[in-house]
Design a protein around this motif. Sequence first.
Motif, PDB file in Angstrom:
ATOM      1  N   ASP A   1       0.807  -1.224   0.000  1.00  0.00           N
ATOM      2  CA  ASP A   1       0.000   0.000   0.000  1.00  0.00           C
ATOM      3  C   ASP A   1       0.840   1.274   0.000  1.00  0.00           C
ATOM      4  OD1 ASP A   1       0.957  -0.158   2.603  1.00  0.00           O
ATOM      5  OD2 ASP A   1      -0.879   0.654   3.493  1.00  0.00           O
ATOM      6  N   LYS A   2       2.137   1.130  -0.263  1.00  0.00           N
ATOM      7  CA  LYS A   2       3.026   2.302  -0.220  1.00  0.00           C
ATOM      8  C   LYS A   2       2.594   3.385  -1.193  1.00  0.00           C
ATOM      9  CE  LYS A   2       7.872   3.743  -0.660  1.00  0.00           C
ATOM     10  NZ  LYS A   2       9.272   3.290  -0.884  1.00  0.00           N
ATOM     11  N   VAL A   3       2.168   3.001  -2.398  1.00  0.00           N
ATOM     12  CA  VAL A   3       1.801   3.996  -3.401  1.00  0.00           C
ATOM     13  C   VAL A   3       0.667   4.888  -2.899  1.00  0.00           C
ATOM     14  CG1 VAL A   3       0.194   2.434  -4.607  1.00  0.00           C
ATOM     15  CG2 VAL A   3       1.187   4.375  -5.815  1.00  0.00           C
ATOM     16  N   PHE A   4      -0.266   4.319  -2.135  1.00  0.00           N
ATOM     17  CA  PHE A   4      -1.381   5.111  -1.616  1.00  0.00           C
ATOM     18  C   PHE A   4      -0.910   6.082  -0.539  1.00  0.00           C
ATOM     19  CE2 PHE A   4      -3.126   1.164  -3.282  1.00  0.00           C
ATOM     20  CZ  PHE A   4      -4.128   1.632  -4.107  1.00  0.00           C
ATOM     21  N   ARG A   5       0.034   5.651   0.275  1.00  0.00           N
ATOM     22  CA  ARG A   5       0.574   6.534   1.319  1.00  0.00           C
ATOM     23  C   ARG A   5       1.392   7.667   0.694  1.00  0.00           C
ATOM     24  NH1 ARG A   5       2.695   1.811   3.335  1.00  0.00           N
ATOM     25  NH2 ARG A   5       4.768   2.767   3.466  1.00  0.00           N
ATOM     26  N   VAL A   6       2.187   7.333  -0.319  1.00  0.00           N
ATOM     27  CA  VAL A   6       2.985   8.358  -0.990  1.00  0.00           C
ATOM     28  C   VAL A   6       2.077   9.379  -1.670  1.00  0.00           C
ATOM     29  CG1 VAL A   6       4.584   8.772  -2.915  1.00  0.00           C
ATOM     30  CG2 VAL A   6       5.033   6.920  -1.290  1.00  0.00           C
ATOM     31  N   LEU A   7       1.046   8.878  -2.336  1.00  0.00           N
ATOM     32  CA  LEU A   7       0.106   9.766  -3.019  1.00  0.00           C
ATOM     33  C   LEU A   7      -0.574  10.699  -2.031  1.00  0.00           C
ATOM     34  CD1 LEU A   7      -1.401  10.655  -5.532  1.00  0.00           C
ATOM     35  CD2 LEU A   7      -2.871   8.645  -5.321  1.00  0.00           C
ATOM     36  N   LYS A   8      -1.015  10.162  -0.920  1.00  0.00           N
ATOM     37  CA  LYS A   8      -1.683  10.981   0.099  1.00  0.00           C
ATOM     38  C   LYS A   8      -0.742  12.031   0.691  1.00  0.00           C
ATOM     39  CE  LYS A   8      -4.334  10.567   4.428  1.00  0.00           C
ATOM     40  NZ  LYS A   8      -3.544  11.527   5.199  1.00  0.00           N
ATOM     41  N   GLY A   9       0.551  11.714   0.761  1.00  0.00           N
ATOM     42  CA  GLY A   9       1.503  12.614   1.390  1.00  0.00           C
ATOM     43  C   GLY A   9       2.094  13.676   0.489  1.00  0.00           C
ATOM     44  N   LEU A  10       1.752  13.678  -0.793  1.00  0.00           N
ATOM     45  CA  LEU A  10       2.316  14.678  -1.702  1.00  0.00           C
ATOM     46  C   LEU A  10       1.878  16.085  -1.300  1.00  0.00           C
ATOM     47  CD1 LEU A  10       1.961  13.105  -5.283  1.00  0.00           C
ATOM     48  CD2 LEU A  10       3.924  13.060  -3.745  1.00  0.00           C
ATOM     49  N   SER A  11       2.783  17.032  -1.438  1.00  0.00           N
ATOM     50  CA  SER A  11       2.451  18.415  -1.099  1.00  0.00           C
ATOM     51  C   SER A  11       1.785  19.143  -2.270  1.00  0.00           C
ATOM     52  CB  SER A  11       3.727  19.175  -0.702  1.00  0.00           C
ATOM     53  OG  SER A  11       4.595  19.313  -1.820  1.00  0.00           O
ATOM     54  N   LYS A  12       1.714  18.470  -3.417  1.00  0.00           N
ATOM     55  CA  LYS A  12       1.136  19.085  -4.614  1.00  0.00           C
ATOM     56  C   LYS A  12      -0.182  18.394  -4.970  1.00  0.00           C
ATOM     57  CE  LYS A  12       5.874  19.918  -6.021  1.00  0.00           C
ATOM     58  NZ  LYS A  12       6.963  19.722  -6.994  1.00  0.00           N
ATOM     59  N   PRO A  13      -1.166  19.136  -5.452  1.00  0.00           N
ATOM     60  CA  PRO A  13      -2.450  18.528  -5.808  1.00  0.00           C
ATOM     61  C   PRO A  13      -2.286  17.488  -6.920  1.00  0.00           C
ATOM     62  CG  PRO A  13      -2.632  20.915  -5.734  1.00  0.00           C
ATOM     63  CD  PRO A  13      -1.174  20.597  -5.667  1.00  0.00           C
ATOM     64  N   VAL A  14      -3.069  16.415  -6.833  1.00  0.00           N
ATOM     65  CA  VAL A  14      -3.070  15.373  -7.857  1.00  0.00           C
ATOM     66  C   VAL A  14      -4.491  15.216  -8.382  1.00  0.00           C
ATOM     67  CG1 VAL A  14      -2.520  12.977  -8.414  1.00  0.00           C
ATOM     68  CG2 VAL A  14      -1.186  14.181  -6.678  1.00  0.00           C
ATOM     69  N   ILE A  15      -4.624  15.208  -9.694  1.00  0.00           N
ATOM     70  CA  ILE A  15      -5.926  15.095 -10.348  1.00  0.00           C
ATOM     71  C   ILE A  15      -5.978  13.781 -11.117  1.00  0.00           C
ATOM     72  CG2 ILE A  15      -7.517  16.130 -12.004  1.00  0.00           C
ATOM     73  CD1 ILE A  15      -6.155  18.827 -11.460  1.00  0.00           C
ATOM     74  N   ALA A  16      -6.995  12.974 -10.866  1.00  0.00           N
ATOM     75  CA  ALA A  16      -7.187  11.728 -11.609  1.00  0.00           C
ATOM     76  C   ALA A  16      -8.045  12.016 -12.839  1.00  0.00           C
ATOM     77  CB  ALA A  16      -7.861  10.681 -10.733  1.00  0.00           C
ATOM     78  N   ALA A  17      -7.607  11.532 -14.003  1.00  0.00           N
ATOM     79  CA  ALA A  17      -8.376  11.635 -15.240  1.00  0.00           C
ATOM     80  C   ALA A  17      -8.820  10.224 -15.607  1.00  0.00           C
ATOM     81  CB  ALA A  17      -7.533  12.246 -16.353  1.00  0.00           C
ATOM     82  N   VAL A  18     -10.112   9.942 -15.445  1.00  0.00           N
ATOM     83  CA  VAL A  18     -10.614   8.570 -15.550  1.00  0.00           C
ATOM     84  C   VAL A  18     -11.449   8.372 -16.813  1.00  0.00           C
ATOM     85  CG1 VAL A  18     -12.008   6.782 -14.445  1.00  0.00           C
ATOM     86  CG2 VAL A  18     -10.639   8.359 -13.041  1.00  0.00           C
ATOM     87  N   GLU A  19     -10.990   7.457 -17.648  1.00  0.00           N
ATOM     88  CA  GLU A  19     -11.749   6.973 -18.800  1.00  0.00           C
ATOM     89  C   GLU A  19     -11.965   5.475 -18.606  1.00  0.00           C
ATOM     90  OE1 GLU A  19     -12.869   8.686 -21.458  1.00  0.00           O
ATOM     91  OE2 GLU A  19     -11.734  10.568 -21.378  1.00  0.00           O
TER      92      GLU A  19
END
Length: 263
Positions: A90-108
Amino acid sequence: MTTTAESASRLVRTERQGRVGIVTIDRPERKNALNLQVKQELVEAFQAFEADAQVACVVLTGAGGYFVAGTDIVEMSDMRPTDHVLLDTDKVFRVLKGLSKPVIAAVEGYALGGGCELALACDIVIAAEGASFGQPEIRVGIMPGAGGTQRVLRAAGSYKTLLWTLTGERIPASAFHAANLVSDLVADGKALERALAVATQIADAPPLAVKAIREVVRFGGDASLDAGLALERRAFERLFDSEDQKEGMRAFMEKRKPQFKGR
């Protein structure tokens, strides 16, 4: 330095468009399913953009008309509890949550299982009208394990969460949008375009204000209204010590575009 062979074997691609970093999962033969390699490369991509001062916002998407089909069942089928701990699945989820920059998911296409959880771990979710979401883990004898019950619960409530997680059914993007789990619906094929437009707008905004807003929204969601209002007020007041506040208001009065510096 990455060799040609190493580059060809990678399952996650990165690029920059202005001040926006783009992370693309590209595993077409498995519809971008998350195996350990994909997860590790996502961690590396997020960490690289986190360290890049020229990147102010990140967009996460999938190639081939799909976001992520789910976590790779073939790889996961023989895992024991200790494997998940030792492999830090689950490291990727923790890293994603901890980013200081906004992340936008583009879902198709669709975002299922771990793919749904990956999208919901982002700050903003842009979805095509024909896309679908879902937590089908129950159909293979397990349950969501990276936010699929808890994030849905906090946005949609227990009745929707239990319906969706206990049946494992696919949920149309329109239903996720109505349940406050999708930020914006766009025409099919336009999710990345819209996500990039939003990311560019955020990247042009004053960085300190962006950071403050994200922090109070995240912490305020689990606080009482009074506590949330106090968090918001303190963050608001602190921004009046910034050069960006002076520049933004001066530019407004002078009818020109502000030049924000993050100070």
